[in-house]
Enzyme design. Structure first.
Site, PDB file in Angstrom:
ATOM      1  N   GLU A 114     -21.251  14.702   3.786  1.00 22.19           N
ATOM      2  CA  GLU A 114     -21.504  13.265   3.772  1.00 22.19           C
ATOM      3  C   GLU A 114     -21.195  12.676   2.387  1.00 22.19           C
ATOM      4  OE1 GLU A 114     -25.131  10.136   4.869  1.00 22.19           O
ATOM      5  OE2 GLU A 114     -25.613  12.185   4.223  1.00 22.19           O
ATOM      6  N   LYS A 120     -22.646   5.873  10.807  1.00 21.18           N
ATOM      7  CA  LYS A 120     -23.979   6.477  10.845  1.00 21.18           C
ATOM      8  C   LYS A 120     -24.921   5.607  11.669  1.00 21.18           C
ATOM      9  CE  LYS A 120     -27.208   8.516   7.454  1.00 21.18           C
ATOM     10  NZ  LYS A 120     -27.320   8.836   5.999  1.00 21.18           N
ATOM     11  N   CYS A 168     -25.738  12.887   9.166  1.00 22.36           N
ATOM     12  CA  CYS A 168     -26.976  13.178   8.436  1.00 22.36           C
ATOM     13  C   CYS A 168     -28.255  12.897   9.223  1.00 22.36           C
ATOM     14  CB  CYS A 168     -26.969  12.421   7.105  1.00 22.36           C
ATOM     15  SG  CYS A 168     -28.174  13.087   5.914  1.00 22.36           S
TER      16      CYS A 168
END
Length: 386
Positions: free
Chosen positions: A88, A165, A202
């Site tokens: 990331e 995300k 994440c």
């Protein structure tokens, strides 16, 4: 269980020795079928630390990371990797803990034409691989907003697409909504020459429904590029990707950066503890989780590394056939219950012990707004409408 693939190509091991990064390779067993040929794919995961101090000029910080990664990507190419995922926000320190927009926001870039896009396009074409590149994106088409985005480039150096995300943490030092908000790309799955690929960035790994939606959209490999520290999440790290792989019948590539990144100004975690200048230790430990509940060995907690895992995508359907999880799921029931839950009038199906015999409630599924009652009955659904 997993088995080592044996010796890696000398070119790859020589690069690892010369540039001091770990390299591991393994093979995930899969039964050979009679009616389908094998679908062998080599998955590569790269974890790395930053190079320059966070006080160095941004261009120097970025270029130093590129120089380090170029060598590791070349090792992946030498090892025959087909699909490679970087960690990331690989282009920068994970500066979002500081809540200082400048200078860090200057590293945001266009997904198709930014500096990292040019670099990754070149490496993907050189090694004929798909590369998943997670960056800080600036969307010039939509008012220059910032997003945490994974960009996929194909083996011709072509732009395949991007996935943002979905879940933004507000946990301790992870106050990322100072920079960007929840993504708007849904649960995209990219059909490539090496299989159907998705990216759950994440913090999304803590949300089971997020994992589920990538599976329902047909993913065979889901990458989880991350930046997470030991004090917060390490007990979960070896579990969550495996849970997702098992529940959704796909492979998961879990990638975490390594090292401790120190920033010039102190910041607090909002928990009454003293101010500090670093997040803590990013513990690496990247690995691949498999749909049959096996996993590969992990990379180091402390050093840069490349993990090469050869898998057979046929295993996804083999496990699906064995367990029948999608077949036995109750998707209409879940959909109706979730639809009811998001309404202001929602009441939990909670039955209280009165100390005496309760009357048996009638079978109940919350009334729904998105399904026609008559259509559901005509289809023979087992829903109870009240």
């Amino acid at each position: 269980s997993t088995q080592s693939t044996g010796a890696l190509p000398k070119e790859a091991t020589d690069l690892a020795a010369k540039h001091k990064f770990e390299i591991k390779a393994c093979n995930v067993p899969c039964k050979e079928e009679q009616m389908r040929p094998r679908r062998l794919v080599r998955i590569g995961l790269i974890q790395n630390s930053i190079v320059k101090p966070t006080t160095a000029p941004l261009k120097e910080q970025y270029q130093a990371i590129c120089d380090k990664l170029e060598v590791i990507i070349d090792a992946a190419g030498a090892a025959g990797v087909n699909v490679l995922c970087l960690q990331e926000a690989w282009t920068m320190p994970f500066a979002f803990c500081t809540r200082e927009k400048y200078p860090w926001i200057e590293l945001a870039e266009d997904a198709k034409t930014g500096p990292s896009a040019e670099f990754i396009r070149r490496k993907a074409k050189q090694h004929k691989m798909v590369i998943v590149s997670s960056i800080l994106e600036r969307d010039s088409v939509h008012a220059d907003i910032i997003a945490n985005t994974s960009v996929l480039f194909g083996p011709n150096g072509n732009y395949i697409g991007k996935s943002r995300k979905n879940h933004i943490p507000r946990v301790g030092d992870f106050n990322e909504s100072t920079y960007y908000m929840e993504g708007n790309t849904g649960h995209r799955v990219f059909e490539t020459v090496y299989g159907r690929i998705a990216v759950n960035i994440c913090y999304g790994r803590h949300h089971p429904l997020n994992w589920m939606m990538y599976g329902l959209n047909g993913a065979e490999i889901v990458f989880n590029p991350s930046a997470t520290v030991g004090a917060l999440s390490e007990p979960m790290w070896a579990i969550e990707a495996r849970n997702a792989a098992i529940a959704n019948n796909y492979y998961v590539g879990a990638i975490n950066r390594v090292g401790t990144e120190t920033f010039p100004n102190e910041f607090t975690s909002g928990n009454g503890q003293p101010a500090h200048k670093d997040f803590g230790h990013f513990y690496g430990s990247s690995y691949v989780a498999c749909p049959d509940a096996s996993r590969t060995p992990g990379l180091s907690r402390t050093s840069d590394g490349l993990l090469v895992s050869q898998v057979d995508l046929n295993l996804c359907r083999q496990v699906r056939d064995t367990w029948g999880l999608a077949m036995t799921a109750r998707f209409p029931l879940y959909a109706d219950s979730l639809t009811a839950y998001v309404q202001p009038t929602f009441k939990a199906q909670l039955i209280k012990d009165q100390g005496v015999d309760n009357d048996e409630p009638s079978p109940n599924t919350p009334a729904v707004s998105h399904r026609l009652r008559d259509a559901a009955n005509a289809a023979g659904d087992d829903l109870q409408f009240n």
